[in-house]
Design a protein around this motif. Structure first.
Motif, PDB file in Angstrom:
ATOM      1  N   VAL A  71      -4.518 -49.833  89.638  1.00 36.58           N
ATOM      2  CA  VAL A  71      -4.281 -50.620  90.846  1.00 36.58           C
ATOM      3  C   VAL A  71      -5.631 -51.026  91.421  1.00 36.58           C
ATOM      4  O   VAL A  71      -6.464 -50.181  91.723  1.00 36.58           O
ATOM      5  N   LEU A  72      -5.836 -52.332  91.553  1.00 36.84           N
ATOM      6  CA  LEU A  72      -7.095 -52.845  92.086  1.00 36.84           C
ATOM      7  C   LEU A  72      -7.278 -52.450  93.540  1.00 36.84           C
ATOM      8  O   LEU A  72      -6.325 -52.371  94.299  1.00 36.84           O
ATOM      9  N   GLY A  73      -8.499 -52.180  93.902  1.00 39.17           N
ATOM     10  CA  GLY A  73      -8.825 -51.868  95.283  1.00 39.17           C
ATOM     11  C   GLY A  73      -8.615 -50.416  95.674  1.00 39.17           C
ATOM     12  O   GLY A  73      -8.792 -50.055  96.829  1.00 39.17           O
ATOM     13  N   THR A  74      -8.234 -49.555  94.718  1.00 38.25           N
ATOM     14  CA  THR A  74      -8.002 -48.152  95.047  1.00 38.25           C
ATOM     15  C   THR A  74      -9.182 -47.271  94.666  1.00 38.25           C
ATOM     16  O   THR A  74      -9.173 -46.078  94.941  1.00 38.25           O
ATOM     17  N   GLY A  75     -10.175 -47.850  94.006  1.00 36.97           N
ATOM     18  CA  GLY A  75     -11.320 -47.067  93.566  1.00 36.97           C
ATOM     19  C   GLY A  75     -11.097 -46.383  92.234  1.00 36.97           C
ATOM     20  O   GLY A  75     -11.966 -45.679  91.740  1.00 36.97           O
ATOM     21  N   ALA A  76      -9.916 -46.556  91.646  1.00 34.37           N
ATOM     22  CA  ALA A  76      -9.622 -45.952  90.344  1.00 34.37           C
ATOM     23  C   ALA A  76     -10.444 -46.643  89.266  1.00 34.37           C
ATOM     24  O   ALA A  76     -10.821 -47.802  89.399  1.00 34.37           O
ATOM     25  N   SER A  77     -10.719 -45.930  88.190  1.00 32.86           N
ATOM     26  CA  SER A  77     -11.473 -46.515  87.095  1.00 32.86           C
ATOM     27  C   SER A  77     -10.927 -46.002  85.768  1.00 32.86           C
ATOM     28  O   SER A  77     -10.203 -45.013  85.722  1.00 32.86           O
ATOM     29  N   CYS A  78     -11.297 -46.693  84.706  1.00 31.64           N
ATOM     30  CA  CYS A  78     -10.872 -46.331  83.353  1.00 31.64           C
ATOM     31  C   CYS A  78     -12.044 -45.716  82.599  1.00 31.64           C
ATOM     32  O   CYS A  78     -13.186 -46.122  82.796  1.00 31.64           O
ATOM     33  N   THR A  79     -11.733 -44.782  81.712  1.00 34.22           N
ATOM     34  CA  THR A  79     -12.783 -44.249  80.848  1.00 34.22           C
ATOM     35  C   THR A  79     -12.993 -45.154  79.639  1.00 34.22           C
ATOM     36  O   THR A  79     -14.021 -45.088  78.995  1.00 34.22           O
ATOM     37  N   LYS A  80     -12.011 -45.998  79.343  1.00 30.47           N
ATOM     38  CA  LYS A  80     -12.102 -46.995  78.271  1.00 30.47           C
ATOM     39  C   LYS A  80     -11.918 -48.365  78.918  1.00 30.47           C
ATOM     40  O   LYS A  80     -11.443 -48.463  80.038  1.00 30.47           O
ATOM     41  N   PRO A  81     -12.281 -49.441  78.218  1.00 32.32           N
ATOM     42  CA  PRO A  81     -12.105 -50.772  78.819  1.00 32.32           C
ATOM     43  C   PRO A  81     -10.645 -51.031  79.210  1.00 32.32           C
ATOM     44  O   PRO A  81      -9.739 -50.746  78.435  1.00 32.32           O
ATOM     45  N   PRO A  82     -10.409 -51.539  80.421  1.00 31.22           N
ATOM     46  CA  PRO A  82      -9.043 -51.824  80.848  1.00 31.22           C
ATOM     47  C   PRO A  82      -8.439 -52.978  80.059  1.00 31.22           C
ATOM     48  O   PRO A  82      -9.155 -53.814  79.513  1.00 31.22           O
ATOM     49  N   VAL A  83      -7.117 -52.989  79.991  1.00 32.24           N
ATOM     50  CA  VAL A  83      -6.396 -54.029  79.273  1.00 32.24           C
ATOM     51  C   VAL A  83      -5.294 -54.586  80.160  1.00 32.24           C
ATOM     52  O   VAL A  83      -4.824 -53.923  81.084  1.00 32.24           O
ATOM     53  N   CYS A  84      -4.893 -55.808  79.868  1.00 36.18           N
ATOM     54  CA  CYS A  84      -3.755 -56.438  80.526  1.00 36.18           C
ATOM     55  C   CYS A  84      -2.618 -56.444  79.519  1.00 36.18           C
ATOM     56  O   CYS A  84      -2.754 -57.021  78.434  1.00 36.18           O
ATOM     57  N   CYS A  85      -1.504 -55.790  79.835  1.00 36.41           N
ATOM     58  CA  CYS A  85      -0.383 -55.673  78.899  1.00 36.41           C
ATOM     59  C   CYS A  85       0.835 -56.406  79.448  1.00 36.41           C
ATOM     60  O   CYS A  85       1.210 -56.226  80.603  1.00 36.41           O
ATOM     61  N   THR A  86       1.459 -57.219  78.594  1.00 37.24           N
ATOM     62  CA  THR A  86       2.624 -57.986  79.015  1.00 37.24           C
ATOM     63  C   THR A  86       3.933 -57.269  78.724  1.00 37.24           C
ATOM     64  O   THR A  86       4.973 -57.654  79.218  1.00 37.24           O
ATOM     65  N   GLY A  87       3.898 -56.233  77.908  1.00 33.13           N
ATOM     66  CA  GLY A  87       5.111 -55.484  77.593  1.00 33.13           C
ATOM     67  C   GLY A  87       4.871 -53.996  77.765  1.00 33.13           C
ATOM     68  O   GLY A  87       3.762 -53.510  77.623  1.00 33.13           O
ATOM     69  N   ASN A  88       5.916 -53.264  78.090  1.00 30.93           N
ATOM     70  CA  ASN A  88       5.784 -51.828  78.291  1.00 30.93           C
ATOM     71  C   ASN A  88       6.974 -51.147  77.629  1.00 30.93           C
ATOM     72  O   ASN A  88       8.108 -51.556  77.834  1.00 30.93           O
ATOM     73  N   THR A  89       6.698 -50.140  76.836  1.00 29.81           N
ATOM     74  CA  THR A  89       7.743 -49.382  76.174  1.00 29.81           C
ATOM     75  C   THR A  89       7.484 -47.908  76.408  1.00 29.81           C
ATOM     76  O   THR A  89       6.342 -47.475  76.413  1.00 29.81           O
ATOM     77  N   PHE A  90       8.515 -47.141  76.602  1.00 27.98           N
ATOM     78  CA  PHE A  90       8.404 -45.695  76.777  1.00 27.98           C
ATOM     79  C   PHE A  90       7.538 -45.304  77.979  1.00 27.98           C
ATOM     80  O   PHE A  90       6.735 -44.390  77.912  1.00 27.98           O
ATOM     81  N   LYS A  91       7.683 -46.014  79.089  1.00 24.06           N
ATOM     82  CA  LYS A  91       7.037 -45.676  80.368  1.00 24.06           C
ATOM     83  C   LYS A  91       5.546 -45.388  80.247  1.00 24.06           C
ATOM     84  O   LYS A  91       5.042 -44.396  80.739  1.00 24.06           O
ATOM     85  N   GLY A  92       4.810 -46.273  79.576  1.00 26.90           N
ATOM     86  CA  GLY A  92       3.362 -46.135  79.474  1.00 26.90           C
ATOM     87  C   GLY A  92       2.892 -45.447  78.206  1.00 26.90           C
ATOM     88  O   GLY A  92       1.715 -45.493  77.892  1.00 26.90           O
ATOM     89  N   LEU A  93       3.798 -44.785  77.495  1.00 31.52           N
ATOM     90  CA  LEU A  93       3.391 -44.158  76.244  1.00 31.52           C
ATOM     91  C   LEU A  93       2.936 -45.227  75.267  1.00 31.52           C
ATOM     92  O   LEU A  93       1.926 -45.083  74.590  1.00 31.52           O
TER      93      LEU A  93
END
Length: 105
Positions: A71-93
């Protein structure tokens, strides 16, 4: 001492471009942090998803595994490069249709 106008204006323009580039890169998906991303043709992905009973045929983009929303603006960060995903299966798995985005979020 004189200050050149270009020494002030150019950095401001560059900063504005960086600040507005990241959200525009993910207009029809969600920004996620994935522990691993694979090309859909990668044999390792076939092994992992095969164990789960999932088969991918000609999936565009990358497939992300173990993804959490960023979530942008929350100060959260990724340990790997972030990605934009158009589909989701198995609740993030497993997230499908992922593309890398600008890590300067």
């Amino acid at each position: 001492m004189f200050i050149r106008t270009s020494s002030i204006v150019l950095p401001m323009v560059a900063l504005a471009a960086v600040a507005t580039a990241a959200p525009d890169e993910c207009t029809n998906g969600s920004i996620s942090c994935c522990n691993n991303t694979y090309n859909s043709a990668d044999p390792m992905l076939a092994v992992i998803t095969g164990l789960l009973g999932v088969v991918f045929l000609d999936v565009p983009g990358l497939v992300g595994l173990e993804c959490t929303p960023l979530v942008l603006g929350t100060g959260a960060s990724c340990t790997k490069p972030p990605v934009c995903c158009t589909g989701n299966t198995f609740k993030g798995l497993i997230n499908v249709g992922c593309t890398p985005i600008n890590p300067a979020l």
